[in-house]
Write a protein that holds these residues in place. Structure first.
Motif, PDB file in Angstrom:
ATOM      1  N   ASP A 329      -8.798 -60.925  27.004  1.00  0.00           N
ATOM      2  CA  ASP A 329     -10.201 -60.634  26.715  1.00  0.00           C
ATOM      3  C   ASP A 329     -10.356 -60.200  25.260  1.00  0.00           C
ATOM      4  O   ASP A 329      -9.491 -59.520  24.707  1.00  0.00           O
ATOM      5  CB  ASP A 329     -10.717 -59.508  27.620  1.00  0.00           C
ATOM      6  CG  ASP A 329     -11.062 -59.993  29.023  1.00  0.00           C
ATOM      7  OD1 ASP A 329     -11.041 -61.222  29.249  1.00  0.00           O
ATOM      8  OD2 ASP A 329     -11.354 -59.142  29.881  1.00  0.00           O
ATOM      9  N   TYR A 330     -11.448 -60.585  24.647  1.00  0.00           N
ATOM     10  CA  TYR A 330     -11.744 -60.125  23.295  1.00  0.00           C
ATOM     11  C   TYR A 330     -13.179 -59.609  23.244  1.00  0.00           C
ATOM     12  O   TYR A 330     -14.022 -59.956  24.082  1.00  0.00           O
ATOM     13  CB  TYR A 330     -11.524 -61.220  22.253  1.00  0.00           C
ATOM     14  CG  TYR A 330     -12.349 -62.478  22.457  1.00  0.00           C
ATOM     15  CD1 TYR A 330     -13.681 -62.549  22.038  1.00  0.00           C
ATOM     16  CD2 TYR A 330     -11.801 -63.604  23.044  1.00  0.00           C
ATOM     17  CE1 TYR A 330     -14.432 -63.691  22.217  1.00  0.00           C
ATOM     18  CE2 TYR A 330     -12.530 -64.759  23.230  1.00  0.00           C
ATOM     19  CZ  TYR A 330     -13.850 -64.805  22.817  1.00  0.00           C
ATOM     20  OH  TYR A 330     -14.598 -65.940  23.002  1.00  0.00           O
ATOM     21  N   ARG A 340     -16.691 -56.609  26.360  1.00  0.00           N
ATOM     22  CA  ARG A 340     -16.095 -57.937  26.415  1.00  0.00           C
ATOM     23  C   ARG A 340     -17.076 -59.003  25.955  1.00  0.00           C
ATOM     24  O   ARG A 340     -18.248 -59.007  26.339  1.00  0.00           O
ATOM     25  CB  ARG A 340     -15.637 -58.244  27.850  1.00  0.00           C
ATOM     26  CG  ARG A 340     -14.995 -59.610  28.025  1.00  0.00           C
ATOM     27  CD  ARG A 340     -14.631 -59.855  29.485  1.00  0.00           C
ATOM     28  NE  ARG A 340     -13.980 -61.136  29.679  1.00  0.00           N
ATOM     29  CZ  ARG A 340     -14.621 -62.281  29.874  1.00  0.00           C
ATOM     30  NH1 ARG A 340     -15.951 -62.298  29.907  1.00  0.00           N
ATOM     31  NH2 ARG A 340     -13.954 -63.408  30.031  1.00  0.00           N
ATOM     32  N   CYS A 341     -16.557 -59.931  25.113  1.00  0.00           N
ATOM     33  CA  CYS A 341     -17.347 -61.074  24.649  1.00  0.00           C
ATOM     34  C   CYS A 341     -16.816 -62.406  25.177  1.00  0.00           C
ATOM     35  O   CYS A 341     -17.539 -63.402  25.194  1.00  0.00           O
ATOM     36  CB  CYS A 341     -17.371 -61.118  23.125  1.00  0.00           C
ATOM     37  SG  CYS A 341     -18.118 -59.677  22.345  1.00  0.00           S
ATOM     38  N   CYS A 416     -11.595 -57.237  18.765  1.00  0.00           N
ATOM     39  CA  CYS A 416     -10.428 -56.634  19.409  1.00  0.00           C
ATOM     40  C   CYS A 416      -9.917 -57.570  20.496  1.00  0.00           C
ATOM     41  O   CYS A 416     -10.658 -58.406  21.017  1.00  0.00           O
ATOM     42  CB  CYS A 416     -10.802 -55.292  20.030  1.00  0.00           C
ATOM     43  SG  CYS A 416     -11.408 -54.075  18.865  1.00  0.00           S
ATOM     44  N   LEU A 417      -8.657 -57.400  20.854  1.00  0.00           N
ATOM     45  CA  LEU A 417      -8.029 -58.279  21.841  1.00  0.00           C
ATOM     46  C   LEU A 417      -7.221 -57.437  22.833  1.00  0.00           C
ATOM     47  O   LEU A 417      -6.503 -56.515  22.436  1.00  0.00           O
ATOM     48  CB  LEU A 417      -7.107 -59.286  21.135  1.00  0.00           C
ATOM     49  CG  LEU A 417      -6.311 -60.240  22.020  1.00  0.00           C
ATOM     50  CD1 LEU A 417      -7.242 -61.224  22.731  1.00  0.00           C
ATOM     51  CD2 LEU A 417      -5.282 -61.005  21.197  1.00  0.00           C
ATOM     52  N   VAL A 418      -7.348 -57.763  24.101  1.00  0.00           N
ATOM     53  CA  VAL A 418      -6.532 -57.120  25.130  1.00  0.00           C
ATOM     54  C   VAL A 418      -5.169 -57.802  25.118  1.00  0.00           C
ATOM     55  O   VAL A 418      -5.041 -58.960  25.534  1.00  0.00           O
ATOM     56  CB  VAL A 418      -7.189 -57.230  26.519  1.00  0.00           C
ATOM     57  CG1 VAL A 418      -6.274 -56.633  27.589  1.00  0.00           C
ATOM     58  CG2 VAL A 418      -8.535 -56.516  26.528  1.00  0.00           C
ATOM     59  N   ALA A 459      -5.827 -54.159  20.741  1.00  0.00           N
ATOM     60  CA  ALA A 459      -5.349 -54.174  19.357  1.00  0.00           C
ATOM     61  C   ALA A 459      -6.201 -55.124  18.531  1.00  0.00           C
ATOM     62  O   ALA A 459      -6.962 -55.943  19.061  1.00  0.00           O
ATOM     63  CB  ALA A 459      -3.879 -54.589  19.299  1.00  0.00           C
ATOM     64  N   HIS A 460      -6.056 -54.983  17.210  1.00  0.00           N
ATOM     65  CA  HIS A 460      -6.702 -55.896  16.266  1.00  0.00           C
ATOM     66  C   HIS A 460      -5.664 -56.907  15.793  1.00  0.00           C
ATOM     67  O   HIS A 460      -4.740 -56.541  15.063  1.00  0.00           O
ATOM     68  CB  HIS A 460      -7.247 -55.144  15.057  1.00  0.00           C
ATOM     69  CG  HIS A 460      -8.444 -54.299  15.336  1.00  0.00           C
ATOM     70  ND1 HIS A 460      -9.689 -54.818  15.551  1.00  0.00           N
ATOM     71  CD2 HIS A 460      -8.569 -52.948  15.437  1.00  0.00           C
ATOM     72  CE1 HIS A 460     -10.544 -53.835  15.772  1.00  0.00           C
ATOM     73  NE2 HIS A 460      -9.888 -52.689  15.721  1.00  0.00           N
TER      74      HIS A 460
END
Length: 481
Positions: A329-330, A340-341, A416-418, A459-460
């Motif tokens: 997810d980002y 979430r997008c 951001c990213l999961v 995290a980025h």
């Protein structure tokens, strides 16, 4: 050379007039001993004024046709004050005048492995670049070994034949040198002969060999330190941007230093307008998730609700999240809340070169442990949630995932990213009432009877971070009326 001839030549070539020297019959000049601390030997030496860990010593031998003693350089090899051969460029150092005899303990093994540099350049192909090769040593399995004896620079050459652009990245472990440097070649003009990449690499190699050292002290990659420069041994990563002249490309270099001596250098290509006033200084990125094997460098996102759990013995910051949060997810992180997008795996259809059914895209499984994990009962307790049989999942460090992140970087900047999640079968004591059971390591959305996500690590991705230098210059231009 005999002891008497050695002393005469030493006085003639290296010792200031009037300075005392040992007698030629002194037993120190004629013997050495093997001890637990190393090979003990007395040698005439002089330190370097700008690098006290390196000294020049004279040997009782000479080249044919030259009466002067041969001199070599020694460097303090470890914390026990053992010395080993130093192969750096001697012309860049300044030895103090005059030699004095000193007792040395020489290492039994002169060539000591000091670690390695892992080279990650998997994203450069996105803009049509490729690695041609390296000089003076091969980059074997994307790794460059560091030793105490071989200090020769290593040059990797990259090219884009479609737009006729070529640059080189140089790796240097010598004292007083910047450990990672970028060199650019003149663009290839149609109808004009362009030297081979081997010839270009050799030119860069000799340029690095003969360049003067920094006036300030710069540590080698294989040494420790605490300063915020690319030579320190900080756990933080450092980044530098170099614009390639007469092009719309910039090289992004990220140096991640590790205490175990195994460092990583990431080479990436970004679009660059040329407003960045390259070359620019190294800047600290902050804490990164170094040990967890993720697809590229990730900058850690810490929140007020962050807690550390262990995945296969590696501490990773986690955030308690919605049960419908999934790996990949980002989105945006606002006020300690992840919004979430989308999901990178749902966007696969936008990348025609990647097969969504490829097994390399499957998440990596990890064993979970930590303060809030009770091994005896196989339960994680967190606030009002009681979950059992946890399993950790992280993004695989596969070329396809790296390519996917790079391909999505144009419209996911600063997102951001999961990168990791912990999924659990809810315990019977929890409010949901779903019974515990085993489950496959698949990313689930938390439907009834399916494993749910209880924690996620966000995290980025560095590949999604815009070129800050260019962004700053654009803001300055926009303020011009």
């Amino acid at each position: 050379m005999s002891s008497r001839a050695f002393m005469e030549e030493l006085r003639r070539h290296f010792t200031p007039e009037g300075a005392e020297t040992p007698n030629a019959e002194d037993e120190h000049l004629n013997v050495f001993s093997v001890t637990n601390g190393g090979i003990q030997i007395w040698l005439p030496s002089t330190p370097y004024s700008n690098h006290l860990s390196v000294c020049r010593v004279a040997l009782a031998c000479s080249l044919r046709g030259d009466s002067g003693p041969i001199t070599i350089d020694l460097v303090c090899a470890d914390e026990e004050s053992k010395y080993s051969r130093y192969g750096g460029v001697r012309e860049s150092l300044c030895p103090l005048p005059g030699f004095k005899f000193q007792k040395f303990y020489l290492s039994y093994r002169d060539d000591v492995q000091r670690g390695c540099i892992t080279l990650d350049d998997r994203t450069i192909f996105h803009y049509g670049f490729k690695r041609c090769g390296s000089y003076s040593r091969q980059v074997a399995n994307n790794s460059i070994s560091l030793s105490s004896l071989t200090h020769d620079p290593v040059v990797a050459v990259y090219t884009n034949d479609n737009v006729r652009i070529r640059f080189a990245v140089g790796f240097d472990d010598r004292i007083g040198r910047e450990p990672v440097q970028v060199f650019w070649d003149e663009p290839n003009v149609v109808g004009k002969t362009w030297p081979t990449w081997e010839a270009y690499a050799e030119v860069v190699y000799h340029e690095m060999r003969t360049a003067r050292s920094h006036a300030r002290r710069v540590l080698k990659l294989s040494e420790g330190g605490s300063s915020n420069d690319p030579s320190s041994n900080s756990s933080n990563s450092l980044i530098k941007h170099v614009h390639l002249p007469r092009s719309i490309c910039g090289v992004k270099i990220i140096l991640t230093r590790r205490n175990n001596g195994n460092h990583m250098v990431t080479v990436d290509i970004d679009r660059c307008t040329g407003c960045c006033h390259s070359p620019l200084e190294w800047k600290t990125l902050g804490n990164t998730i170094n040990e967890l094997d993720l697809p590229g460098l990730m900058e850690t996102l810490h929140t007020s609700y962050t807690r550390e759990l262990s995945l296969d013995g590696i501490l990773v910051p986690f955030y308690e999240c919605s049960s419908r949060t999934a790996l990949g997810d980002y989105g945006d992180f606002v006020a300690d809340t992840f919004e979430r997008c989308g999901n990178i795996f749902e966007d696969l259809q936008a990348v025609a070169t990647i097969d969504p059914t490829d097994p390399a895209l499957r998440p990596v499984e990890h064993k979970v442990s930590g303060v809030e994990f009770t091994k005896e009962t196989d339960v994680i307790n967190s606030c009002n949630r009681v979950s059992s049989r946890p399993i950790g999942l992280s993004l695989p460090n596969a070329r396809h995932v790296v390519s996917l992140l790079k391909a999505l970087s144009t419209h996911l900047k600063n997102k951001c990213l999961v990168v990791a999640v912990i999924q659990c079968a809810p315990d019977s004591r929890s409010e949901s009432g779903i019974s515990s059971r085993s489950y496959p390591a698949l990313v689930a959305r938390g439907d009834q009877g399916e494993p749910i996500t209880t924690f996620c690590s966000i995290a980025h991705p560095q590949v999604w971070n815009p070129n800050g230098h260019g962004e700053q210059r654009r803001r300055e231009f926009s303020e011009i009326r």
